[in-house]
Design a protein around this motif. Structure first.
Motif, short mmCIF file in Angstrom:
data_model
loop_
_atom_site.label_atom_id
_atom_site.label_comp_id
_atom_site.label_asym_id
_atom_site.label_seq_id
_atom_site.Cartn_x
_atom_site.Cartn_y
_atom_site.Cartn_z
N LYS A 1 28.28 -82.42 -75.78
CA LYS A 1 29.11 -83.49 -76.35
C LYS A 1 28.71 -84.88 -75.89
N SER A 2 27.99 -84.97 -74.78
CA SER A 2 27.63 -86.28 -74.24
C SER A 2 26.36 -86.18 -73.41
N VAL A 3 25.71 -87.32 -73.23
CA VAL A 3 24.51 -87.37 -72.39
C VAL A 3 24.88 -87.08 -70.94
N GLU A 4 26.05 -87.57 -70.49
CA GLU A 4 26.48 -87.29 -69.12
C GLU A 4 26.59 -85.78 -68.87
N GLY A 5 27.27 -85.09 -69.80
CA GLY A 5 27.42 -83.65 -69.65
C GLY A 5 26.08 -82.95 -69.69
N TYR A 6 25.21 -83.36 -70.61
CA TYR A 6 23.89 -82.76 -70.73
C TYR A 6 23.09 -82.97 -69.46
N TYR A 7 23.11 -84.19 -68.93
CA TYR A 7 22.35 -84.48 -67.72
C TYR A 7 22.88 -83.68 -66.52
N GLN A 8 24.20 -83.60 -66.42
CA GLN A 8 24.81 -82.85 -65.32
C GLN A 8 24.40 -81.38 -65.39
N GLU A 9 24.42 -80.82 -66.60
CA GLU A 9 24.11 -79.39 -66.77
C GLU A 9 22.62 -79.12 -66.56
N THR A 10 21.75 -79.95 -67.14
CA THR A 10 20.31 -79.72 -66.95
C THR A 10 19.91 -79.94 -65.50
N GLY A 11 20.67 -80.78 -64.78
CA GLY A 11 20.34 -81.05 -63.38
C GLY A 11 20.52 -79.85 -62.47
N ARG A 12 21.11 -78.78 -62.98
CA ARG A 12 21.25 -77.56 -62.17
C ARG A 12 19.94 -76.79 -62.08
N ALA A 13 18.95 -77.22 -62.84
CA ALA A 13 17.62 -76.61 -62.74
C ALA A 13 16.81 -77.35 -61.69
N GLY A 14 16.00 -76.60 -60.95
CA GLY A 14 15.00 -77.20 -60.07
C GLY A 14 15.53 -78.05 -58.95
#
Length: 605
Positions: A314-327
């Motif tokens: 729904k948002s770039v913030e949510g996307y960034y937070q979720e993808t940040g769980r990688a690596g």
């Protein structure tokens, strides 16, 4: 207020002795010095950037107990286990404990036998907790996941609003609020709501160069996901995000049927099943968690090699937070998103029918527009992503648009045809229809619905046969993304916007991203620290097996013993003594004493 200068030697000594690292990263040193000297801080640092050290080390250096406010009750045990493995005296108080367990922790707090105490925010509304804290000595308050206080953030928690009172009751205790994701507006809201207006702000770079961002057009997304996992991430741990509970269950079952060990996680599962699945994901290697966005905040698992989205965030913030769980360990990882027309229609429809006033819906629309711009860009994904957080960057050379430069084309005439069809249905016949019916009209298909409404008589019937159906759907998707169309009602019918007139009157050119018939697979780039000499690979695998057995025996996640990055360095350097092992990054004094001899024995074998 001018704070006294701080001798940073105790902090650096603690970093080396307890955590096994030789130097601070980025602005960790400045943050830690500021808090140790008694200053308040608001810290924005990406997931994996070392936020926890920014309050853990001050809590160990300053007299008293560091109180950490965290919304992650289900993860407190793991967080405490990880600290205890380092020799840190940590405990928690939450609703999962019985009276005896709580009493034991309270006594340790009062007697100064704790370094860190974890609390859920709702406990600070309980009088007995406040009285307990009054009787002890507090070194600092750390407010983790501070974006939860933002009313329009992506994970709002009402209990966080009460945390503004910490300063009123304990005015001499420094506070540090931390989050991985916040725009400038959200940061100001966090500072205001937590009474941190006078706090010093520390904003680290949002860049995670080890993550490769890739966004693909949806075409049987489950099969696309399966190909990603089997060709690039075989045996890797990862997270797959879905929008609904049903798709979460269906995707997990699909992966299991295709030989990939996967578990579901969503709010519809009972608490025991959710806890068991989360525990397995944290403690076992190579598991895939298929989840709604309810999963992942605070997950400390460092070796998540990919995060995949099967639905549009729904948002770039949510996307960034979720993808940040990688690596989180800094090794090469993938952020992969499958995105299609129906995602845009569905998100627009959800906004149109959402609760709240017009201002709230506009705010949601602004968030979605930024996410769509990221999906549709022909420029570097990383540049677009960082620009959202007001950070300038150069093309990264490691995202899909950098590795396979997409083409753009003049889609003005096709856009006019779509708008004309929508206009004629709405104005001439007072009818509104969805995407599929518009495409049928443009392609001149005499479907039962077309015949029922006599749409063969429209002047736009059959004017779009030069483009295939998938291309038309891509045109409409991008028009929705650019605000040239929108949707309304429960059925997601297409309607014109204020911007449509400029296209129809030829005052605006419409540039569209060319739909690739088959997206070229980007070359995998390796982070420097991931490359292992050939002879070290089997040693690394044996060390992982030793770690897994040790973790199982002690009932803790494998990463609590040692991170992959540490095992890789051990497999490469081949230490033969405790002194040599102690020089490896990530091997602190307590871990050296606890695991040194068994690890050297495993290495000698």
């Amino acid at each position: 207020m001018t704070l006294p200068e701080t001798d940073n030697r105790p902090a650096l000594d603690t970093l080396r002795r307890v955590f096994g690292y030789d130097a601070f990263r980025g602005n960790q040193q400045d943050i830690i010095d500021h808090v140790v000297s008694g200053g308040d801080a608001l810290v924005l640092m990406p997931t994996g950037g070392g936020k926890s050290l920014c309050y853990q080390i001050p809590a160990l250096v300053r007299p008293g107990v560091g109180v950490v406010v965290s919304p992650l009750i289900a993860l407190m045990q793991d967080q405490v286990d990880a600290l205890r493995a380092l020799g840190v005296r940590a405990g928690f108080l939450n609703s999962t404990q019985d009276f005896g367990q709580r009493h034991e922790v309270e006594e340790a707090f009062l007697s100064g036998q704790l370094d860190l105490l974890y609390l859920a925010p709702e406990r600070l509304k309980v009088d007995s907790t406040l009285r307990l804290l009054d009787r002890g000595r507090i070194s600092l308050f750390a407010i983790d996941e501070a974006h939860c206080v933002a009313q329009w953030g992506h994970d709002f928690r009402p209990d966080y609003l009460e945390l503004s009172r910490l300063h009123e009751r304990w005015p001499q205790v420094p506070r540090i609020a931390l989050t991985a994701t916040a725009t400038e507006a959200t940061r100001k809201e966090i500072a205001h709501r937590l009474n941190l207006d006078d706090a010093r702000h520390f904003v680290a770079s949002f860049d995670r160069p080890n993550i490769q961002y890739r966004i693909v057009a949806k075409n049987r997304p489950e099969q696309q996901l399966l190909e990603l996992l089997t060709t690039e991430h075989k045996g890797d741990a990862g997270i797959v995000y879905c929008l609904s509970r049903a798709s979460t269950e269906r995707t997990a079952q699909f992966l299991v049927q295709n030989g990939i060990e996967a578990l579901p996680y969503h709010a519809g599962l009972d608490a025991r099943t959710r806890a068991a699945n989360q525990s397995r994901f944290l403690r076992e290697d190579g598991l895939v968690m298929v989840a709604t966005i309810a999963f992942g905040m605070g997950i400390d698992k460092p070796d998540v090699r990919f995060v995949a989205h099967l639905d549009l965030p729904k948002s770039v913030e949510g996307y960034y937070q979720e993808t940040g769980r990688a690596g989180r360990d800094g090794l090469a990882s993938t952020a992969w998103l499958a995105y299609g027309l129906q995602d845009v229609v569905q998100q627009r429809k959800m906004i149109a029918t959402s609760e709240g006033d017009d201002a709230h819906r506009r705010r949601l629309g602004t968030h979605l527009d930024a996410m769509l711009a990221l999906c549709e860009t022909v420029e570097c994904r990383r540049v677009q992503l960082l620009n959202y957080f007001n950070e300038q960057a150069k093309p990264c050379g490691n995202c899909d648009t950098c590795l396979t430069q997409p083409e753009s084309w003049d889609g003005t005439i096709p856009a006019q045809k779509v708008l004309s069809a929508v206009y004629r249905l709405d104005k001439e016949r007072r009818q509104k229809f969805g995407v599929g019916h518009i495409v049928d009209i443009l392609l001149g298909r005499p479907t039962a619905k077309v015949q029922q409404f006599n749409h063969e008589s429209l002047t736009v019937f059959g004017v779009g046969t030069e483009l295939a159906e998938p291309v038309w759907r891509g045109v409409i998707r991008q028009m929705l993304a650019q605000g040239l169309l929108t949707v309304e009602g429960d059925h997601g019918t297409l309607v014109l916007t204020d911007a449509s007139a400029d296209v129809l009157s030829r005052r605006r050119e419409v540039r569209l991203r060319k739909e690739a018939k088959q997206a070229a697979k980007p070359a995998r780039t390796k982070a420097p620290q991931q490359a292992l000499p050939a002879q070290a690979q089997p040693i690394f695998e044996r060390l992982r097996a030793w770690r897994a057995a040790t973790a199982k025996e002690q009932g803790v996640p494998a990463y609590v013993i040692f991170h992959d990055a540490t095992l890789r360095q051990i497999a490469t350097d081949l230490p033969t003594s405790l002194a040599e092992l102690g020089r490896i990054s990530g091997v602190g004094e307590n871990k050296l004493a606890k695991y040194g001899e068994p690890l050297l024995e495993a290495l000698a074998e």
